[in-house]
Scaffold this active site. Structure first.
Site, PDB file in Angstrom:
ATOM      1  N   LYS A  34       0.819  -1.219   0.000  1.00 49.07           N
ATOM      2  CA  LYS A  34       0.000   0.000   0.000  1.00 49.07           C
ATOM      3  C   LYS A  34       0.853   1.269   0.000  1.00 49.07           C
ATOM      4  CE  LYS A  34      -3.524  -0.649  -0.477  1.00 49.07           C
ATOM      5  NZ  LYS A  34      -4.146  -1.052  -1.776  1.00 49.07           N
ATOM      6  N   SER A  35       1.983   1.200  -0.691  1.00 49.05           N
ATOM      7  CA  SER A  35       2.862   2.363  -0.788  1.00 49.05           C
ATOM      8  C   SER A  35       3.086   2.810  -2.223  1.00 49.05           C
ATOM      9  CB  SER A  35       4.213   2.059  -0.123  1.00 49.05           C
ATOM     10  OG  SER A  35       4.080   1.890   1.262  1.00 49.05           O
ATOM     11  N   HIS A  91       7.976  -7.114  -2.226  1.00 49.18           N
ATOM     12  CA  HIS A  91       7.783  -6.427  -0.958  1.00 49.18           C
ATOM     13  C   HIS A  91       8.912  -6.753   0.004  1.00 49.18           C
ATOM     14  CE1 HIS A  91       4.023  -4.729  -2.093  1.00 49.18           C
ATOM     15  NE2 HIS A  91       3.329  -5.847  -2.061  1.00 49.18           N
ATOM     16  N   ARG A 110       5.991   5.889   1.043  1.00 50.40           N
ATOM     17  CA  ARG A 110       4.770   6.654   1.323  1.00 50.40           C
ATOM     18  C   ARG A 110       4.790   7.041   2.790  1.00 50.40           C
ATOM     19  NH1 ARG A 110      -1.459   4.415   0.337  1.00 50.40           N
ATOM     20  NH2 ARG A 110      -2.491   6.463   0.363  1.00 50.40           N
ATOM     21  N   PRO A 112       4.275   6.820   6.324  1.00 49.33           N
ATOM     22  CA  PRO A 112       3.855   5.583   6.999  1.00 49.33           C
ATOM     23  C   PRO A 112       2.439   5.628   7.565  1.00 49.33           C
ATOM     24  CG  PRO A 112       6.129   6.069   7.540  1.00 49.33           C
ATOM     25  CD  PRO A 112       5.608   7.256   6.779  1.00 49.33           C
ATOM     26  N   ASP A 114      -0.179   7.201   6.293  1.00 47.13           N
ATOM     27  CA  ASP A 114      -1.096   6.985   5.172  1.00 47.13           C
ATOM     28  C   ASP A 114      -1.056   5.532   4.712  1.00 47.13           C
ATOM     29  OD1 ASP A 114      -1.905   9.653   5.123  1.00 47.13           O
ATOM     30  OD2 ASP A 114      -0.277  10.229   3.786  1.00 47.13           O
ATOM     31  N   SER A 118      -4.268   2.841   4.712  1.00 44.97           N
ATOM     32  CA  SER A 118      -4.611   2.079   3.515  1.00 44.97           C
ATOM     33  C   SER A 118      -4.545   0.577   3.791  1.00 44.97           C
ATOM     34  CB  SER A 118      -3.670   2.470   2.372  1.00 44.97           C
ATOM     35  OG  SER A 118      -4.082   1.900   1.158  1.00 44.97           O
TER      36      SER A 118
END
Length: 295
Positions: A34-35, A91, A110, A112, A114, A118
């Site tokens: 999710k980044s 990942h 991103r 962290p 946020d 997500s």
């Protein structure tokens, strides 16, 4: 060459990287979940093919190499058969991936908070029973406790004290992934750091910067089409071709692209709670990385 750190869970085995046969021009996209992983995969695809009409669904062209749901030999064979420039998803932090001088490593970061928000919402979109079945885990003997509300969960996530290898999606795991990449990018020209907020704020400029790092020439008249295809709106409209759907783990593929914004994590915290987050990150990462990450 130093030995690789091994990261394992029911879903991944980073040791699948240890024998991977690299070739000239390979691109490794290394992120936390999710980044901006799929976003960067799409950008690389657009730069390589120079058209939004991709020859295959994005997950087929750019497989998640350490995910164990597809046999390693099958993934290796699929990549070996590709005649275009390869771009591979992982990942795994870079200390678990061979650092081959023929490859370029793109690490997307991103904020962290946020990322965590997500991640919380993505959990709701995962079919847990399907995941257990695919990874041969038993069904729980009793119903699991309901998750705390998002804000409470986020505060627990900030305070979580685990080793990165235990949970790469924890705050220590995120900070280790980024700290290791940050140190490498300072000394290795083939490691590129990209900030999610820079993609949001200047997608065209960042795509040009990435194309230069990859030594890909794009005709000037083609750029507007490529940039438009990499926008959140455009990608969400093509979710059926872009979202990783291996094993049918997602309940709703359109929810994979939820909001594509920044600031939702910080907005949940009081000033005191944000200061708590700030103190925690300063324990886990170098100051120059944090200035870049939190700017």
């Amino acid at each position: 060459m130093p030995s690789l750190v091994k990261y394992r869970s029911a879903l991944i085995d980073s040791d699948r990287w240890s024998e991977f046969p690299f070739r000239q021009g390979d691109i490794v996209i290394s992120t936390r979940s999710k980044s901006g992983t799929t976003w960067m995969q799409m950008i690389c695809a657009l730069l390589i093919f120079q058209t939004p009409d991709l020859p295959e669904p994005l997950p087929a062209m750019s497989p998640w190499l350490e995910q164990v749901l597809i046999p390693k030999d099958e993934v290796y064979a699929r990549l070996a058969a590709q005649r275009h420039r390869r771009f591979i998803k992982t990942h795994t932090p870079l200390d678990g991936v061979p650092m081959d001088p023929r490859a370029t490593y793109i690490v997307v970061a991103r904020h962290p908070l946020d990322m965590a928000v997500s991640l919380y919402h993505m959990h709701d979109n995962l079919d847990s029973s399907r995941l257990r079945a695919l990874t041969h885990q038993p069904e729980p003997s009793r119903p699991s406790e309901p998750r705390p509300p998002l804000r409470d969960w986020l505060l627990q996530w900030i305070d979580g004290d685990v080793t990165p290898a235990t949970d790469l999606s924890s705050l220590p795991g995120v900070m280790w992934h980024l700290s290791d990449a940050w140190e490498r990018h300072l000394h290795r020209p083939n490691v590129l750091m990209v900030h999610y907020d820079d993609l949001l704020g200047d997608l065209a400029g960042e795509m040009r910067r990435i194309s230069e790092a990859l030594d890909i020439k794009v005709p000037e008249e083609v750029w507007p089409t490529l940039v438009d295809a990499a926008t959140f709106k455009s990608m969400k409209s093509r979710a059926d071709r872009l979202v990783p759907t291996t094993g049918g783990l997602l309940k709703d593929i359109t929810m994979f692209f939820r909001r594509g914004e920044s600031g939702s994590g910080s907005a949940l915290l009081t000033e005191e709670e944000f200061a708590r987050y700030d103190r925690r990150t300063r324990e886990l990462a170098p100051a120059d990385l944090l200035r870049w990450l939190h700017r």
